[in-house]
Design an enzyme around this catalytic site. Structure first.
Site, mmCIF file in Angstrom:
data_model
loop_
_atom_site.group_PDB
_atom_site.id
_atom_site.type_symbol
_atom_site.label_atom_id
_atom_site.label_comp_id
_atom_site.label_asym_id
_atom_site.label_seq_id
_atom_site.Cartn_x
_atom_site.Cartn_y
_atom_site.Cartn_z
ATOM 1 N N TRP A 103 0.933 -1.178 0.019
ATOM 2 C CA TRP A 103 -0.025 0.083 0.045
ATOM 3 C C TRP A 103 0.812 1.233 0.046
ATOM 4 O O TRP A 103 0.625 2.200 -0.633
ATOM 5 C CB TRP A 103 -0.880 0.156 1.044
ATOM 6 C CG TRP A 103 -1.788 -1.274 1.129
ATOM 7 C CD1 TRP A 103 -1.835 -2.463 1.882
ATOM 8 C CD2 TRP A 103 -2.854 -1.470 0.006
ATOM 9 N NE1 TRP A 103 -2.748 -3.585 1.306
ATOM 10 C CE2 TRP A 103 -3.481 -2.909 0.436
ATOM 11 C CE3 TRP A 103 -3.267 -0.728 -1.187
ATOM 12 C CZ2 TRP A 103 -4.144 -3.568 -0.472
ATOM 13 C CZ3 TRP A 103 -4.155 -1.374 -1.868
ATOM 14 C CH2 TRP A 103 -4.705 -2.902 -1.373
ATOM 15 N N ASP A 172 -1.761 6.548 6.334
ATOM 16 C CA ASP A 172 -2.481 5.640 5.874
ATOM 17 C C ASP A 172 -3.176 4.720 6.985
ATOM 18 O O ASP A 172 -2.379 3.910 7.284
ATOM 19 C CB ASP A 172 -2.325 4.896 4.617
ATOM 20 C CG ASP A 172 -3.101 3.713 4.046
ATOM 21 O OD1 ASP A 172 -4.133 3.563 4.961
ATOM 22 O OD2 ASP A 172 -2.890 3.107 3.093
ATOM 23 N N LYS A 196 -12.606 -1.812 7.015
ATOM 24 C CA LYS A 196 -11.676 -2.854 7.849
ATOM 25 C C LYS A 196 -12.403 -2.508 9.250
ATOM 26 O O LYS A 196 -12.868 -3.553 9.896
ATOM 27 C CB LYS A 196 -10.378 -2.691 7.934
ATOM 28 C CG LYS A 196 -9.870 -2.896 6.295
ATOM 29 C CD LYS A 196 -8.410 -2.657 6.026
ATOM 30 C CE LYS A 196 -8.251 -2.475 4.586
ATOM 31 N NZ LYS A 196 -8.384 -3.775 3.964
HETATM 32 N N1 PMP Z 1 -4.179 1.054 2.477
HETATM 33 C C1 PMP Z 1 -4.160 0.096 3.306
HETATM 34 C C2 PMP Z 1 -3.368 -0.122 4.389
HETATM 35 C C3 PMP Z 1 -5.218 -1.131 2.806
HETATM 36 O O1 PMP Z 1 -5.148 -2.238 3.306
HETATM 37 C C4 PMP Z 1 -5.940 -1.023 1.465
HETATM 38 C C5 PMP Z 1 -7.117 -2.133 1.381
HETATM 39 N N2 PMP Z 1 -6.647 -3.292 1.710
HETATM 40 C C6 PMP Z 1 -5.803 0.283 0.828
HETATM 41 C C7 PMP Z 1 -5.082 1.239 1.301
HETATM 42 C C8 PMP Z 1 -6.733 0.423 -0.093
HETATM 43 O O2 PMP Z 1 -8.012 0.699 0.108
HETATM 44 P P1 PMP Z 1 -9.259 0.868 -0.720
HETATM 45 O O3 PMP Z 1 -9.387 -0.372 -1.411
HETATM 46 O O4 PMP Z 1 -10.224 1.480 -0.012
HETATM 47 O O5 PMP Z 1 -8.806 2.024 -1.943
#
Ligand code: PMP
Length: 361
Positions: A103, A172, A196
């Site tokens: 990420w 994030d 989450k």
């Molecule tokens: N950042 C983290 C730490 C994640 O775990 C995730 C999704 N698993 C994301 C960003 C991406 O999130 P989204 O699907 O809401 O764009």
């Protein structure tokens, strides 16, 4: 009610049962409106109360005071990877990132696409992102320092946040928001995909310190400006009403049933001690994250071979324990034990793990 399993999915993930029951109870007639929350206008007094409650509860839980705007922005955490450099980079200054996995790598890429001066000041790629790097040197001239507080795929988590001096932190927190309390003052912006720890999929929760809004350039599209959302209480256009409603109920559960984030943190630590205790007491299960970097939200582990891992996931599901397959990019097993997964769920998993080891170890 049909059978509910213990849900260890990484996201969308388990929601607190009392929240789901409240949704069910008021689904057809929201607070005497004669309409479902799914049917109400976002310009109605009912929805105004919902969004304001979600904002106020978020402010209280995270001790944000009046220094931050609390926003709901569609496009998930992934859109934030793009909006952050677009809104908050400063001309002639570098933007700094710590790379701790998939990420963070995606966040870095979005800043690079926009031609920003991106500096990766630390990375744990050398050991397959299995640890959180220490001893960071932050350029005091940087526009911001971005990091990912919990790495959902690799199962690592910052136990203490980096010290960047006067450089605003941007984080994030998609996979550990509201799992613990912390001092928000060093942060310029905090964001999290809802799906989450705080609700269903469909929006990101974004908390931006008010002074950061002064950085928003005029010449970017209206819907990509933080100031657009801040100026209209996240209702410049139609927001993800049902998601914000469920977020407000999760925040209520955190405040009124759990009693705040310090209590939540204590419960999460107890859950972590249970499952990591089981992993550490065994040669059969191997944790994949360095011990000092382990996540209390996503517990990643391997079994002696892939065949056993497949059987583990399948037999666990038969025993009422779902979602234990590791992310497709890394394999292995992963138990996501977010806020809504109780100690009872983690205990049931640990009992199953011990039994499976006895039969197959
Ligand atoms: N950042 C983290 C730490 C994640 O775990 C995730 C999704 N698993 C994301 C960003 C991406 O999130 P989204 O699907 O809401 O764009």
């Amino acid at each position: 009610m049909g059978r509910r399993i213990h849900n260890f999915n990484a996201g969308p993930a388990a929601l607190p049962l009392p929240v789901l029951e409240e949704v069910q109870l008021e689904l057809l007639d929201y607070k005497g409106s004669g309409m479902s929350i799914l049917e109400l206008s976002h310009r109605s007094k009912w929805f105004d109360n919902v969004i304001n409650e979600a904002v106020e509860r978020t402010r209280r839980l995270l001790n944000l005071g009046d220094d931050f705007e609390v926003l709901f922005i569609q496009g998930g955490a992934s859109l934030q990877f793009c909006m952050i450099p677009m809104n908050l980079a400063l001309p002639g200054k570098p933007v700094e990132y710590v790379n701790t996995g998939t990420w963070s790598t995606k966040a870095i890429k979005e800043a690079q696409i926009q031609g920003k001066d991106v500096v990766e000041i630390a990375s744990s790629e050398d050991r397959n992102f299995s640890y959180i790097p220490g001893n960071l040197t932050v350029n005091p001239d940087a526009a911001y320092l971005h990091f990912t507080s919990n790495n959902t795929i690799k199962g690592t988590q910052w136990s203490r946040f980096p010290d960047a001096g006067a450089v605003p932190l941007i984080c994030d927190m998609s996979s550990d928001i509201m799992s613990r309390s912390f001092d928000p003052r060093p942060f310029g912006l905090i964001y999290a995909g809802a799906q989450k720890n705080i609700g269903p999929a469909g929006t990101a929760l974004v908390m931006i310190r008010k002074d950061m809004l002064e950085r928003v350039p005029d010449d970017i599209p209206t819907m990509l400006k933080y100031s657009t959302f801040a100026g209209k209480n996240s209702m410049f256009n139609t927001p993800a009403c049902i998601v914000i409603y469920i977020i407000s109920l999760v925040m209520k559960w955190l405040e009124e049933t759990i009693g705040g984030l310090e209590n939540m943190d204590a419960i999460n630590r107890e859950k972590g001690a249970l499952i990591y205790g089981c992993i550490d007491a065994s040669d059969f299960y191997q944790g994949t994250a360095a011990k000092d970097s382990r996540s209390l939200m996503n517990v990643t582990f391997r079994l002696p071979n892939e065949d056993l891992e497949k059987r583990f996931v399948a037999e666990a599901l038969e025993a009422g324990l779902g979602g234990l397959k590791g992310h497709r990019s890394v394999g292995g097993c992963r138990a996501s034990i977010y806020n809504a997964t109780g100690i009872d769920g983690v205990s049931a998993l640990v009992d199953f793990m011990k039994e499976f080891e006895k039969k197959n170890g």
